[in-house]
Design a protein around this motif. Structure first.
Motif, PDB file in Angstrom:
ATOM      1  N   VAL A 200      23.669  27.302  -4.606  1.00  0.00           N
ATOM      2  CA  VAL A 200      24.451  26.043  -5.132  1.00  0.00           C
ATOM      3  C   VAL A 200      25.911  26.606  -4.602  1.00  0.00           C
ATOM      4  N   LEU A 201      26.007  26.829  -4.830  1.00  0.00           N
ATOM      5  CA  LEU A 201      27.847  27.661  -4.597  1.00  0.00           C
ATOM      6  C   LEU A 201      28.513  27.905  -3.271  1.00  0.00           C
ATOM      7  N   LYS A 202      26.753  27.980  -2.436  1.00  0.00           N
ATOM      8  CA  LYS A 202      27.246  28.195  -0.951  1.00  0.00           C
ATOM      9  C   LYS A 202      27.766  26.649  -0.566  1.00  0.00           C
ATOM     10  N   VAL A 203      26.670  25.873  -0.820  1.00  0.00           N
ATOM     11  CA  VAL A 203      26.551  24.620  -0.344  1.00  0.00           C
ATOM     12  C   VAL A 203      28.190  23.732  -1.140  1.00  0.00           C
ATOM     13  N   SER A 246      30.268  16.524   4.382  1.00  0.00           N
ATOM     14  CA  SER A 246      30.302  17.120   3.112  1.00  0.00           C
ATOM     15  C   SER A 246      29.665  15.961   2.461  1.00  0.00           C
ATOM     16  N   GLN A 247      29.652  15.099   2.359  1.00  0.00           N
ATOM     17  CA  GLN A 247      29.055  13.889   1.210  1.00  0.00           C
ATOM     18  C   GLN A 247      27.438  14.147   1.564  1.00  0.00           C
ATOM     19  N   VAL A 248      27.032  14.459   2.775  1.00  0.00           N
ATOM     20  CA  VAL A 248      25.083  14.776   2.872  1.00  0.00           C
ATOM     21  C   VAL A 248      24.557  15.849   2.046  1.00  0.00           C
ATOM     22  N   SER A 249      25.546  16.926   2.557  1.00  0.00           N
ATOM     23  CA  SER A 249      25.826  18.289   1.547  1.00  0.00           C
ATOM     24  C   SER A 249      25.931  18.415   0.551  1.00  0.00           C
ATOM     25  N   MET A 250      26.240  17.235  -0.222  1.00  0.00           N
ATOM     26  CA  MET A 250      26.202  17.523  -1.632  1.00  0.00           C
ATOM     27  C   MET A 250      25.137  16.850  -2.375  1.00  0.00           C
ATOM     28  N   LEU A 251      24.912  15.432  -1.855  1.00  0.00           N
ATOM     29  CA  LEU A 251      23.561  14.505  -1.706  1.00  0.00           C
ATOM     30  C   LEU A 251      22.578  15.688  -2.122  1.00  0.00           C
ATOM     31  N   TYR A 252      22.017  16.371  -0.399  1.00  0.00           N
ATOM     32  CA  TYR A 252      20.913  17.604  -1.218  1.00  0.00           C
ATOM     33  C   TYR A 252      20.959  18.002  -1.633  1.00  0.00           C
ATOM     34  N   MET A 253      22.641  19.068  -2.257  1.00  0.00           N
ATOM     35  CA  MET A 253      22.210  20.320  -2.999  1.00  0.00           C
ATOM     36  C   MET A 253      21.752  18.769  -4.581  1.00  0.00           C
ATOM     37  N   LEU A 254      22.797  18.438  -4.869  1.00  0.00           N
ATOM     38  CA  LEU A 254      22.689  17.397  -5.645  1.00  0.00           C
ATOM     39  C   LEU A 254      20.912  16.802  -6.859  1.00  0.00           C
ATOM     40  N   LEU A 255      20.162  16.432  -5.393  1.00  0.00           N
ATOM     41  CA  LEU A 255      19.157  15.719  -5.432  1.00  0.00           C
ATOM     42  C   LEU A 255      17.790  16.875  -5.978  1.00  0.00           C
ATOM     43  N   SER A 256      18.474  17.875  -4.915  1.00  0.00           N
ATOM     44  CA  SER A 256      17.232  19.293  -4.933  1.00  0.00           C
ATOM     45  C   SER A 256      17.421  19.655  -6.195  1.00  0.00           C
ATOM     46  N   LEU A 257      18.279  20.670  -6.696  1.00  0.00           N
ATOM     47  CA  LEU A 257      18.653  20.691  -7.788  1.00  0.00           C
ATOM     48  C   LEU A 257      18.017  19.552  -9.557  1.00  0.00           C
ATOM     49  N   GLN A 275      16.901  27.882 -10.915  1.00  0.00           N
ATOM     50  CA  GLN A 275      16.203  28.567  -9.807  1.00  0.00           C
ATOM     51  C   GLN A 275      16.225  27.285  -9.006  1.00  0.00           C
ATOM     52  N   TRP A 276      16.822  27.047  -7.603  1.00  0.00           N
ATOM     53  CA  TRP A 276      16.941  25.890  -6.526  1.00  0.00           C
ATOM     54  C   TRP A 276      15.223  26.136  -6.241  1.00  0.00           C
ATOM     55  N   ASP A 277      14.801  24.688  -6.540  1.00  0.00           N
ATOM     56  CA  ASP A 277      13.434  24.586  -6.455  1.00  0.00           C
ATOM     57  C   ASP A 277      13.061  23.839  -4.424  1.00  0.00           C
ATOM     58  N   SER A 278      12.779  24.355  -4.462  1.00  0.00           N
ATOM     59  CA  SER A 278      11.933  24.024  -2.663  1.00  0.00           C
ATOM     60  C   SER A 278      10.815  23.209  -2.062  1.00  0.00           C
ATOM     61  N   ALA A 286      14.876  15.019  -1.533  1.00  0.00           N
ATOM     62  CA  ALA A 286      16.357  15.053  -0.727  1.00  0.00           C
ATOM     63  C   ALA A 286      16.601  14.627   0.469  1.00  0.00           C
ATOM     64  N   MET A 287      15.882  15.008   1.926  1.00  0.00           N
ATOM     65  CA  MET A 287      16.065  14.739   2.956  1.00  0.00           C
ATOM     66  C   MET A 287      16.457  12.978   3.525  1.00  0.00           C
ATOM     67  N   GLY A 288      15.125  12.233   2.226  1.00  0.00           N
ATOM     68  CA  GLY A 288      15.107  10.737   2.642  1.00  0.00           C
ATOM     69  C   GLY A 288      16.239  10.633   2.006  1.00  0.00           C
TER      70      GLY A 288
END
Length: 433
Positions: A200-203, A246-257, A275-278, A286-288
């Motif tokens: 999360v911190l990396k994203v 930047s926008q799509v990275s944040m979106l992927y992180m927030l939805l994944s979390l 934990q980050w769920d995969s 998230a990808m959608g």
């Protein structure tokens, strides 16, 4: 890597053909006949006296064709010339410049409020008169449009809609630089120590770095634009691309979390709730969302003709993008409500509420600012949206940083051993922070 390269290639293909308000091109008689006047550009003049400079390479040919540059001011009903006949349309021009010399200077009448002006080209062949259009009849031109500067002299390349953005990006870059000097070392230490929220911190760091790079590219483009009215279009495009990533990275992180935390309630031990769920489900959702937003961003950039990451949305793609952000905000609200309503720990509820605050600011600032911008004058709307969204999303990132780097709150919520926490400190080292 390959999706990113494909997105960048597609984005470059979406760059419009002309930029800025030093406009170069070709006056075409056939285009002027087809359109009842060839559209050249639109420019919003500020209060005072503006200037139009038109330069030609073949003044003799322009005289033979009886070439004219027509200027139309926008009224309360818009330009309102689309449904008129050819002659009536051209007669609506407030200023008509007969192109008989290599350079023409035309002052705009004194304006008491910012007004948009549209430029069209017409000649003797435009309204079906004058016979067959000669094959060698195209004219190469350069048009410069100037607003009055602070001293009243027509030397300013920025339109009324763009005035002030150059100074804003300069201050924004300075703020990013000062913040990076202060926080880069503790952040680097947190990333090196690892922990469950390291991804999360990396994203977050990547998204913030991309926003800073986007601001730098925009500043470089606008600094050059202030001198020549063209700027460096590739810099403007790169700024928009960095903002898009930047926008799509944040979106992927927030939805994944959010989806990961929801799924983890039923199949993960409560000792590791953050934990980050995969899982395939969270990845697919998230990808959608990322693909949908990426496509809409590319579509919006294809339809827009100016270099701005945010617009007071008038296009279909822009409205769909706003709708997507509202839907995502509602989805996150539903997910977080489900989590909070079943959570017994007050500390964990506070954590999720703070996370929800950061999410909602990120997703809803753009739709809310577009809605609020209608109370401003037309030349102020895009600046309000652009500056407001950048500042609100920076606030959102700060909230999320504080949340995931907060030792006391994160210690309790993560329910992990102190060894795995991002900002773990020994007893002897606590006084350093």
């Amino acid at each position: 890597m390959y999706p990113l390269m494909f997105t960048f290639t597609a984005f470059l293909l979406c760059i419009p053909a002309t930029f800025g308000k030093t406009v170069s091109g070709v006056f075409k008689s056939d285009a002027a006949r087809e359109q009842n006047g060839q559209y050249i550009t639109k420019f919003m003049y500020n209060v005072g006296r503006g200037l139009v400079v038109c330069r030609l390479e073949n003044a003799t040919l322009a005289m033979e064709k009886e070439s004219r540059l027509l200027l139309f001011p926008e009224t309360e009903d818009g330009f309102d010339i689309d449904n008129l006949s050819c002659h009536d349309r051209l007669s609506k021009a407030q200023l008509s410049i007969r192109l008989s010399e290599e350079e023409h200077n035309q002052s705009i009448p004194h304006l008491h409020s910012p007004t948009a002006w549209m430029a069209l080209y017409a000649d003797r062949y435009t309204c079906g008169e004058g016979g067959i259009i000669p094959a060698h009849g195209d004219l190469t031109f350069t048009i410069l449009l100037f607003n009055p500067d602070s001293a009243g002299n027509p030397l300013e390349h920025f339109s009324a809609e763009e005035a002030g953005l150059h100074s804003f990006y300069c201050l924004l870059i300075l703020a990013y630089f000062v913040a990076s000097c202060i926080y880069i070392q503790p952040l680097w230490m947190a990333l090196r120590k690892g922990g469950p929220m390291q991804t999360v911190l990396k994203v977050l760091s990547t998204a913030l770095a991309l926003q800073g790079i986007s601001a730098l590219f925009n500043y470089i483009h606008l600094a050059r634009y202030a001198r020549d009215g063209v700027g460096i279009p590739i810099m403007g495009s790169l700024a928009e691309f960095c903002d898009m990533v930047s926008q799509v990275s944040m979106l992927y992180m927030l939805l994944s979390l959010c989806v990961g935390w929801t799924l983890s309630k039923n199949r993960k031990p409560q000792s590791r709730p953050l934990q980050w769920d995969s899982s395939p489900a969270s990845k697919a959702l998230a990808m959608g969302g990322v693909v949908t937003q990426g496509v809409l961003l590319l579509w919006e950039q294809y339809e827009e003709t100016e270099h701005h990451s945010y617009h007071a949305q008038r296009s279909i793609a822009g409205l769909l993008l706003i709708s997507l952000r509202i839907i995502l905000a509602l989805l996150l609200a539903s997910v977080l409500y489900t989590i909070i309503s079943t959570e017994r720990s007050a500390l964990k509820r506070d954590f999720y509420l703070s996370f929800a605050k950061g999410c909602f600011i990120w997703f809803l600032c753009h739709p809310v600012l577009v809605l609020l911008s209608v109370v401003f004058n037309e030349h102020q709307r895009e600046k309000v949206v652009t500056i407001g969204v950048i500042l609100c999303q920076a606030i959102s990132v700060v909230i999320l940083y504080q949340l995931f780097l907060s030792r006391s709150l994160y210690w309790e919520v993560s329910s992990l051993s102190s060894v795995s926490l991002p900002l773990t400190m020994s007893r002897g080292g606590r006084g350093r922070y």
